[in-house]
Design a protein around this motif. Sequence first.
Motif, short mmCIF file in Angstrom:
data_model
loop_
_atom_site.label_atom_id
_atom_site.label_comp_id
_atom_site.label_asym_id
_atom_site.label_seq_id
_atom_site.Cartn_x
_atom_site.Cartn_y
_atom_site.Cartn_z
N MET A 122 -46.00 -17.42 11.49
CA MET A 122 -46.78 -17.31 12.71
C MET A 122 -46.15 -16.26 13.65
O MET A 122 -46.84 -15.45 14.25
CB MET A 122 -46.87 -18.65 13.44
N ALA A 123 -44.81 -16.28 13.74
CA ALA A 123 -44.11 -15.31 14.59
C ALA A 123 -44.36 -13.90 14.08
O ALA A 123 -44.64 -12.98 14.85
CB ALA A 123 -42.62 -15.62 14.62
N SER A 124 -44.27 -13.73 12.77
CA SER A 124 -44.51 -12.43 12.16
C SER A 124 -45.94 -11.97 12.41
O SER A 124 -46.20 -10.79 12.68
CB SER A 124 -44.23 -12.51 10.67
N THR A 125 -46.89 -12.90 12.36
CA THR A 125 -48.29 -12.58 12.59
C THR A 125 -48.50 -12.11 14.04
O THR A 125 -49.23 -11.16 14.28
CB THR A 125 -49.17 -13.80 12.29
N LYS A 126 -47.85 -12.78 14.99
CA LYS A 126 -47.98 -12.38 16.39
C LYS A 126 -47.38 -11.00 16.64
O LYS A 126 -47.94 -10.20 17.38
CB LYS A 126 -47.35 -13.44 17.31
N LYS A 127 -46.26 -10.73 16.04
CA LYS A 127 -45.64 -9.41 16.18
C LYS A 127 -46.55 -8.34 15.60
O LYS A 127 -46.76 -7.29 16.22
CB LYS A 127 -44.28 -9.38 15.50
N THR A 128 -47.10 -8.61 14.43
CA THR A 128 -48.02 -7.66 13.80
C THR A 128 -49.26 -7.44 14.67
O THR A 128 -49.71 -6.30 14.85
CB THR A 128 -48.44 -8.15 12.40
N LYS A 147 -40.23 -11.35 23.81
CA LYS A 147 -39.31 -11.84 22.77
C LYS A 147 -39.14 -10.77 21.68
O LYS A 147 -38.06 -10.56 21.16
CB LYS A 147 -39.87 -13.14 22.18
N TYR A 148 -40.24 -10.09 21.37
CA TYR A 148 -40.20 -9.06 20.32
C TYR A 148 -39.83 -7.69 20.84
O TYR A 148 -39.16 -6.92 20.15
CB TYR A 148 -41.55 -8.98 19.61
N PHE A 149 -40.29 -7.37 22.04
CA PHE A 149 -40.10 -6.01 22.58
C PHE A 149 -39.58 -6.11 24.01
O PHE A 149 -40.28 -6.57 24.90
CB PHE A 149 -41.41 -5.23 22.54
N LYS A 150 -38.36 -5.65 24.21
CA LYS A 150 -37.72 -5.75 25.52
C LYS A 150 -38.25 -4.71 26.50
O LYS A 150 -38.09 -4.85 27.71
CB LYS A 150 -36.20 -5.59 25.39
N SER A 151 -38.86 -3.65 25.98
CA SER A 151 -39.37 -2.58 26.85
C SER A 151 -40.57 -1.92 26.18
O SER A 151 -40.80 -2.08 24.99
CB SER A 151 -38.28 -1.53 27.10
N LYS A 152 -41.29 -1.16 26.97
CA LYS A 152 -42.43 -0.42 26.43
C LYS A 152 -41.96 0.62 25.41
O LYS A 152 -42.61 0.81 24.37
CB LYS A 152 -43.21 0.24 27.57
#
Length: 195
Positions: A4-10, A46-51
């Motif tokens: 699920m985490a991988s799916t959200k990141k994708t 959680k996945y990306f700390k910055s743009k």
Amino acid sequence: MLQMASTKKTLLLETALNLFNEHGFHNTGIDMVQSVSGVSKTTMYKYFKSKDELILEVLRMRHEQFSEWMDGRVAEFAKSYEDKPCGKLRAMFDALHEWIQRDSFCGCNFINACAEFTCCSHPIHQLATEHKLSVQSYVQRLLDDAGIPQSKKLSVQICLLMDGAIVYAHTVGQKEAARIAKEMMIVQLESIACG
């Protein structure tokens, strides 16, 4: 849970890629990516700390997608050139033409990234440069496989034709730009006896 985490990141990456294509890197805010994707801000950060981190990851993903797509389409188009020298080089421009015809075509993500992040030392600009150099290496391999001399010099010239076609198609809407560039490449290759 990991799936699920991988799916959200994708989902975040694919949403960001589409928005960057349509609106540009600077005009697409983190809030827009979060809103369109439907992923919570907490999950996004959680996945990306910055743009910039998000952009870098999107460009890495796009590089992989493009490389895989180009290999596959060149192999497919090259079948029609089995009896001609330099068939894969011709097929490369056929693939480019196919891409330019898409309704979703908004130019090259990597050219656009360099235009928006103009400082050559910026990590986004550097990643875009790495992509372009990998395309040049790919073209040089095709030239080497075809037994064409001066492959390094010719790979630069062919990449100039490819990028010129992409930019011209994007900026002025010349949908035949890749075919025109292909004709120019064929003239160049014929001059060294590889029609």
